[in-house]
Scaffold this motif. Structure first.
Motif, PDB file in Angstrom:
ATOM      1  N   LEU A 229       0.818  -1.219   0.000  1.00  0.00           N
ATOM      2  CA  LEU A 229       0.000   0.000   0.000  1.00  0.00           C
ATOM      3  C   LEU A 229       0.849   1.266   0.000  1.00  0.00           C
ATOM      4  N   ASP A 230       2.049   1.187   0.566  1.00  0.00           N
ATOM      5  CA  ASP A 230       2.926   2.358   0.600  1.00  0.00           C
ATOM      6  C   ASP A 230       3.281   2.844  -0.806  1.00  0.00           C
ATOM      7  N   THR A 232       1.190   1.872  -3.604  1.00  0.00           N
ATOM      8  CA  THR A 232       0.024   1.816  -4.496  1.00  0.00           C
ATOM      9  C   THR A 232      -1.124   2.721  -4.067  1.00  0.00           C
ATOM     10  N   ALA A 233      -1.110   3.210  -2.817  1.00  0.00           N
ATOM     11  CA  ALA A 233      -2.209   4.035  -2.318  1.00  0.00           C
ATOM     12  C   ALA A 233      -1.715   5.444  -2.028  1.00  0.00           C
ATOM     13  N   ASP A 234      -2.661   6.390  -1.955  1.00  0.00           N
ATOM     14  CA  ASP A 234      -2.280   7.776  -1.657  1.00  0.00           C
ATOM     15  C   ASP A 234      -2.434   8.056  -0.167  1.00  0.00           C
ATOM     16  N   SER A 235      -1.956   9.214   0.247  1.00  0.00           N
ATOM     17  CA  SER A 235      -1.951   9.559   1.669  1.00  0.00           C
ATOM     18  C   SER A 235      -3.355   9.645   2.240  1.00  0.00           C
ATOM     19  N   THR A 237      -5.996   7.927   1.365  1.00  0.00           N
ATOM     20  CA  THR A 237      -6.492   6.578   1.570  1.00  0.00           C
ATOM     21  C   THR A 237      -5.836   5.928   2.777  1.00  0.00           C
ATOM     22  N   LEU A 238      -4.531   6.110   2.906  1.00  0.00           N
ATOM     23  CA  LEU A 238      -3.785   5.474   3.983  1.00  0.00           C
ATOM     24  C   LEU A 238      -4.007   6.141   5.332  1.00  0.00           C
ATOM     25  N   ALA A 242       2.048   8.629   2.277  1.00  0.00           N
ATOM     26  CA  ALA A 242       2.349   7.565   1.320  1.00  0.00           C
ATOM     27  C   ALA A 242       3.764   7.730   0.775  1.00  0.00           C
ATOM     28  N   ARG A 298      -6.957  -5.614   1.721  1.00  0.00           N
ATOM     29  CA  ARG A 298      -6.559  -4.201   1.607  1.00  0.00           C
ATOM     30  C   ARG A 298      -5.639  -3.968   0.409  1.00  0.00           C
ATOM     31  N   ALA A 299      -4.922  -5.022  -0.020  1.00  0.00           N
ATOM     32  CA  ALA A 299      -3.907  -4.851  -1.075  1.00  0.00           C
ATOM     33  C   ALA A 299      -4.398  -5.240  -2.451  1.00  0.00           C
TER      34      ALA A 299
END
Length: 300
Positions: A229-230, A232-235, A237-238, A242, A298-299
């Motif tokens: 996720l670090d 593939t996702a944005d801040s 979302t996380l 990110a 989640r991934a």
């Protein structure tokens, strides 16, 4: 992966309500105002609460003592919260965003953040040792829960893993070295959550062993998914910054194995968790299985 039972969302909602109410009742109420405010900011209104859910699910699966499990669930979350407060500070990861809001040291200053983390850690063990007027929890069970949590949080677990992490910036770790780091830094507390839930019961040693294996697989899978996720996702979302690991030149599963291989490894760990549940001898493992699914999904 399985389709979680239709009762699972209701179970999560119910258990999260119990945990949130207990945390609100127990965290920072009697502390000096500024300290209590920072403690509550660090803990309340955010986070997935996966660790408390694992405690409660393992307790239910083994027919354990619910009052002890609720205290254990909150204690694990307090240790997790304190670790995030300290990890985010300038002397460690120097992060400014956590759970979608400014980190504690940004909101309250470094000194207050340090004290809040210290106080949360102490409160975790206070909750596990109520006197008879508060909860009728056997003293031997209290001692077992304290030992499990202390070991998972200390040099043999989370703190030890964080020390390896700090020493590994810019270092090309081998896969076994990376796995050991994450098994300590992230996996130990997740595994302890499962084992502590089982420790609230009279489960057999074979069941405990199987649940330890389940917890180890889930703990490592969680970190693999976090690494995925670090990148593939944005801040937003996380809920945290990110791309931080790559920016800080930290070793991750994605940097070592690549994205596709990391996803395949996450699936493998999920299967190992499912197999451990099947070997546990327990009849009611649907909730633990569904929590394993949540970690992986989640991934994907």
């Amino acid at each position: 992966m399985s389709n979680p039972s239709s009762d699972f969302p209701h179970w999560i909602q119910q258990q999260l309500g119990r945990v949130e109410q207990a945390l609100s009742d127990w965290v920072g109420r009697d502390a000096p105002h500024a300290l209590g405010e920072a403690m509550r900011y660090a803990v309340l209104d955010g986070g997935k609460r996966l660790r408390p859910l694992l405690v409660l699910a393992a307790c239910e699966a083994t027919d354990g003592l619910q009052s002890a499990a609720l205290r254990a669930a909150c204690s694990v979350e307090l240790i997790h919260a304190y670790s995030l407060v300290h990890d985010d500070m300038p002397c460690m990861d120097n992060d400014v965003l956590r759970r979608g809001k400014p980190t504690v040291h940004v909101a309250y200053g470094e000194a207050s953040a340090l004290l809040a983390g210290d106080a949360l850690q102490a409160l975790a063990f206070e909750l596990l040792t109520p006197d008879a007027s508060e909860e009728d929890i056997p003293s031997a069970m209290q001692a077992t829960l304290c030992r499990l949590l202390a070991r998972a949080a200390g040099s043999h677990g989370m703190a030890g893993g964080q020390a390896i992490d700090l020493a590994s910036v810019g270092v090309a770790l081998t896969r076994p070295e990376l796995q050991r780091m994450h098994a300590l830094k992230t996996g130990a507390l997740l595994q302890a959550s499962v084992v502590m839930g089982a420790a609230c019961s009279n489960a057999s040693s074979a069941t405990h062993t199987a649940l330890q294996q389940y917890g180890a697989a889930i703990g490592l899978a969680f970190q693999v998914v976090d690494d995925i996720l670090d990148v593939t996702a944005d801040s937003q979302t996380l809920g945290k910054t990110a791309g931080k690991d790559a920016a800080n030149d930290k070793p991750t599963y994605v940097s070592l194995l690549g994205l596709d291989a990391s996803r395949a490894y996450a699936r493998q760990l999920h299967e190992e968790a499912v197999q451990a549940l099947q070997a546990s001898g327990l009849e009611r493992t649907d909730t633990l299985r569904a929590l394993a699914d949540l970690v992986i999904e989640r991934a994907f």
